[in-house]
Design a protein around this motif. Structure first.
Motif, mmCIF file in Angstrom:
data_model
loop_
_atom_site.group_PDB
_atom_site.id
_atom_site.type_symbol
_atom_site.label_atom_id
_atom_site.label_comp_id
_atom_site.label_asym_id
_atom_site.label_seq_id
_atom_site.Cartn_x
_atom_site.Cartn_y
_atom_site.Cartn_z
ATOM 1 N N ILE A 1 0.848 -1.193 0.000
ATOM 2 C CA ILE A 1 0.000 0.000 0.000
ATOM 3 C C ILE A 1 0.884 1.244 0.000
ATOM 4 C CG2 ILE A 1 -1.617 1.367 1.368
ATOM 5 C CD1 ILE A 1 -2.828 -1.236 2.399
ATOM 6 N N ALA A 2 0.706 2.090 -1.028
ATOM 7 C CA ALA A 2 1.524 3.294 -1.139
ATOM 8 C C ALA A 2 0.694 4.562 -1.045
ATOM 9 C CB ALA A 2 2.300 3.281 -2.461
ATOM 10 N N THR A 3 -0.615 4.443 -1.277
ATOM 11 C CA THR A 3 -1.483 5.621 -1.253
ATOM 12 C C THR A 3 -2.770 5.281 -0.501
ATOM 13 O OG1 THR A 3 -2.692 5.029 -3.275
ATOM 14 C CG2 THR A 3 -0.626 6.275 -3.542
ATOM 15 N N ARG A 4 -3.541 6.298 -0.192
ATOM 16 C CA ARG A 4 -4.816 6.067 0.477
ATOM 17 C C ARG A 4 -5.826 5.408 -0.464
ATOM 18 N NH1 ARG A 4 -4.553 8.127 5.478
ATOM 19 N NH2 ARG A 4 -2.736 9.447 5.800
ATOM 20 N N GLU A 5 -5.653 5.627 -1.754
ATOM 21 C CA GLU A 5 -6.491 4.929 -2.720
ATOM 22 C C GLU A 5 -6.180 3.440 -2.704
ATOM 23 O OE1 GLU A 5 -6.508 9.095 -3.397
ATOM 24 O OE2 GLU A 5 -4.793 7.713 -3.363
ATOM 25 N N ASP A 6 -4.897 3.090 -2.585
ATOM 26 C CA ASP A 6 -4.518 1.673 -2.452
ATOM 27 C C ASP A 6 -5.177 1.064 -1.218
ATOM 28 O OD1 ASP A 6 -2.850 1.963 -4.636
ATOM 29 O OD2 ASP A 6 -1.016 2.150 -3.438
ATOM 30 N N TYR A 7 -5.167 1.836 -0.124
ATOM 31 C CA TYR A 7 -5.755 1.335 1.124
ATOM 32 C C TYR A 7 -7.246 1.058 0.955
ATOM 33 C CZ TYR A 7 -7.833 1.460 5.773
ATOM 34 O OH TYR A 7 -8.574 1.159 6.881
ATOM 35 N N ASP B 1 -11.430 7.076 0.253
ATOM 36 C CA ASP B 1 -11.807 6.897 -1.152
ATOM 37 C C ASP B 1 -13.003 5.956 -1.236
ATOM 38 O OD1 ASP B 1 -11.963 6.659 -3.891
ATOM 39 O OD2 ASP B 1 -10.178 5.405 -4.077
ATOM 40 N N LEU C 1 -0.401 6.454 7.150
ATOM 41 C CA LEU C 1 -0.606 5.249 6.342
ATOM 42 C C LEU C 1 -0.041 3.996 7.014
ATOM 43 C CD1 LEU C 1 -2.096 4.829 3.708
ATOM 44 C CD2 LEU C 1 0.093 4.999 2.494
ATOM 45 N N LYS D 1 -2.127 0.471 7.719
ATOM 46 C CA LYS D 1 -1.620 -0.820 7.249
ATOM 47 C C LYS D 1 -1.535 -1.812 8.407
ATOM 48 C CE LYS D 1 1.917 -0.389 4.289
ATOM 49 N NZ LYS D 1 3.122 0.198 3.633
#
Length: 674
Positions: free
Chosen positions: A132-138, A264, A299, A303
């Motif tokens: 996970i690198a972004t809040r969208e990934d999360y 998101d 983040l 995670k």
């Protein structure tokens, strides 16, 4: 975490042909001498002082709680019996190369294989979390977690639409807590403070087991607990979360995205496969608050929260250390159990969760005689008829509302025993050597099946519980009650038992479920199952006056020195207990057809009826479990459920209850609703 319930748990139904079924020539009841365990009484206790102890005191004193349980009583006894039966079914099913239930059972039993694999089965999940690198990934991975049984940070379910009962709707609500309830984070008392410390240590150990250095795991656990405490602060309490009116909040996707700034939501909804443009938001302010907390959280903390939630949810299909950690926190600390259940019992539950209808079909064929179903259906008809008479005789309800209430009663859809149609699991892969994968695939299969219902008409024939479930249920929107096969056994129901015992046991349980459709929440649904106002203002006032008196009665009970029953949280169940008991009593009296009830072993018919009610609530708790129930469970503890009888005139007459005794209420203080 507050759950979004697709069905509402309550108790069972009945009507006027039961008398003939239960009056047939009987054999020897399973519980001698007439369906009630006399030896379990404590007759040194005066009934008016403590009716629970009078009826059940010797049983309570002589019955230890098994080391692997947090409580033990009639429900758990039947659950143990059913698991023994299902074990036999699954042992035979292991030999079937085409069956899925036997394969799931075998996979879970192979603990050596789970230990040998280590974290390898969970590694793809842990790698996705690490990536996970972004809040969208999360948000996208949170959607995947939801599909696989991990609700972080929101819970989603597909259920019947309360405003349009012929359709399905997606509901989204609060989640994201690892402790059982917001009160565990916010109450200042010592027991809750101890639980928070234990939870923080539990999180640290799970992180360490997943490969995080111990010192780093401790620091990260502190950060996770701080974030969850912030989530608890914005979460709704359980009283508000059970309010049908407050929790129906229709929102478009665009409105939800504006509400949940910081998360998101579009990516999350796409990830779970939500195609509809609108949905129901259960706790809007909590959803907004949680989104804000998540949006502000670092983040790495998000995670870690997902990592812990996944490891916790799948702990029983990972190496032994994870299962032991899961038991130590959830079952020992929060529930008081002294040791884990035997592996085979958990294997049975695992297989049933994976393919419930495959197991249920075999269970019904082997253990549920057709006569039991017919007798229970007749009992349901009797109880419905008794409820109809009750409605007609009410002195506080207007004719207009009575007509609507009777129409709702006539629309009831009782489900008894088992479904007419069994689910197909043709698209589900279950392997005897992959317990982790089996659980993941079974959960995803079930989730996707639910999501695929959106856009289709509501299926009124579907069962949402298994025949092996020792409980009964009411579904408000479907105007139905559900009575699984497993509860139609002694002490609840025995065709060979005295009818007074059956009416006090399963009869009151079924009538409890009938009454649920008219409790403080069920009464908000009309005869079509639609959430609507159908009572006149004067009827609502009369009803609320009575229900508030019942809530105050239960508020006064204090099962633990520092914790009382929450009368508002338990109100629906208490209304249903009271209504169920008076309806079942009426139905039993009607079944006598004007003849006097015989005296058996020195007990009058009236006494046996109330003893039948008391017997089904025999239940011993560990203190930790009782505390958790008082904070989170909508049911009052067992003793207080038995004490419901103090509101019924016939109980006073049966046991010569007098002023000055602890349970005595003067006639004007007895709560009378139905």
């Amino acid at each position: 975490m507050t759950k979004i319930h697709a069905v509402v748990i309550v108790a069972l139904l009945a009507s006027c042909t039961t008398s003939t079924v239960l009056a047939q020539t009987r054999g020897q009841p399973e519980i001698e001498p007439f369906g009630f365990d006399i030896a379990g009484m404590d007759r040194t206790v005066v009934p008016g002082t403590d009716f629970y102890r009078y009826a059940n005191g010797a049983w309570a004193h002589a019955t230890p709680i098994p080391a692997d349980k947090s409580n033990y009583g009639m429900f758990t006894r039947l659950d143990d019996l059913n698991r023994e039966r299902v074990k036999g079914i699954l042992e035979a099913a292991r030999k079937d190369p085409h069956g899925k239930a036997g394969a799931a059972y075998a996979a879970f039993l192979d603990e050596a294989a789970l230990d040998a694999k280590g974290l390898a089965p969970a590694r793809p999940w842990l790698d996705r979390i690490d990536a996970i690198a972004t809040r969208e990934d999360y948000a996208r991975l949170a959607a995947q977690a939801a599909r696989e049984g991990v609700s972080v940070p929101f819970e989603v379910v597909v259920t019947q639409d309360d405003r349009d009962p012929d359709a399905y709707v997606l509901k989204l609500g609060q989640a994201g807590l690892g402790l059982p309830d917001r009160d565990y984070y916010l109450r200042p008392d010592a027991s809750m403070a101890q639980a928070r410390v234990a939870y923080r240590d539990h999180v640290a150990r799970l992180l360490a087991l997943s490969g995080v250095a111990a010192q780093d795991a401790s620091r990260r656990a502190d950060a996770l607990l701080r974030m969850e405490t912030d989530i608890a602060k914005v979460s709704w309490n359980r009283v508000d979360s059970r309010d049908a009116g407050k929790t129906y909040n229709r929102r478009t996707r665009a409105q939800l995205a504006s509400l949940a700034m910081g998360f998101d939501m579009g990516g999350f909804l796409d990830g779970i496969g939500a195609r509809a443009n609108d949905l129901v938001v259960v706790q809007p302010s909590a959803v907004a608050g949680i989104a804000s907390v998540v949006g502000a959280a670092p983040l790495p903390v998000l995670k870690d929260a997902m990592r812990v939630a996944v490891l916790d949810a799948y702990g029983d299909v990972l190496p032994r250390a994870f299962a032991e950690e899961r038991f130590a926190f959830h079952d020992r600390l929060l529930g008081g159990a002294e040791q884990p259940e035997p592996r085979w019992k958990r294997a049975v539950a695992f297989a049933v969760d994976a393919v419930p209808d495959e197991v249920g079909k075999a269970y019904v064929a082997r253990y549920f005689p057709a006569g039991h179903k017919a007798a229970a259906e007749a009992l349901v008809r009797n109880l419905l008829a008794a409820m109809d008479r009750r409605i007609q005789a009410l002195d506080w309800m207007t004719p207009e509302t009575k007509a609507r209430a009777r129409a709702k009663l006539a629309a009831f859809h009782p489900k008894v025993g088992y479904p007419d149609r069994w689910r197909d699991y043709g698209g589900l892969e279950i392997r005897p050597d992959d317990a982790f994968g089996d659980q993941l695939r079974a959960r995803s299969f079930a989730f996707d099946r639910e999501m695929n219902k959106l856009g289709h008409p509501f299926d009124r024939d579907e069962w949402r519980v298994t025949p092996m479930t020792v409980d009964a249920f009411a579904n408000f929107s479907a105007v139905e009650i559900v009575i699984p096969a497993a509860i139609l056994q002694p002490p609840f129901f025995d065709p060979d038992a005295d009818p007074a015992i059956n009416y006090g046991g399963i009869g009151a349980s079924i009538a409890h479920e009938i009454t649920h459709q008219f409790d403080d929440q069920g009464s908000k649904y009309d005869e079509h199952g639609r959430l609507a106002t159908w009572w006149t203002p004067s009827d609502l006032t009369g009803f609320e006056t009575r229900t508030k008196a019942l809530a105050r009665q239960y508020d006064a009970y204090r099962p633990l020195p520092d914790l009382n029953v929450n009368g508002a949280l338990t109100l629906g169940e208490n209304i249903a207990d009271l209504g169920g008991l008076v309806i079942a009593y009426d139905a039993w009296r009607l079944s006598l057809e004007g003849k006097p009830a015989p005296t058996l072993e020195g007990f009058s018919g009236n006494q046996r009826f109330f003893l039948g009610w008391a017997q089904i609530w025999r239940l011993n708790y560990r203190d930790a479990d009782l505390r958790k129930r008082l904070l989170t469970n909508p049911h009052a503890p067992a003793a207080q459920r038995v004490w419901t009888s103090r509101n019924i005139d016939a109980w006073y007459e049966a046991f010569d209850v007098k002023p000055g005794q602890a349970l005595y209420l003067s006639p004007e203080r007895r709560v009378r609703i139905w």
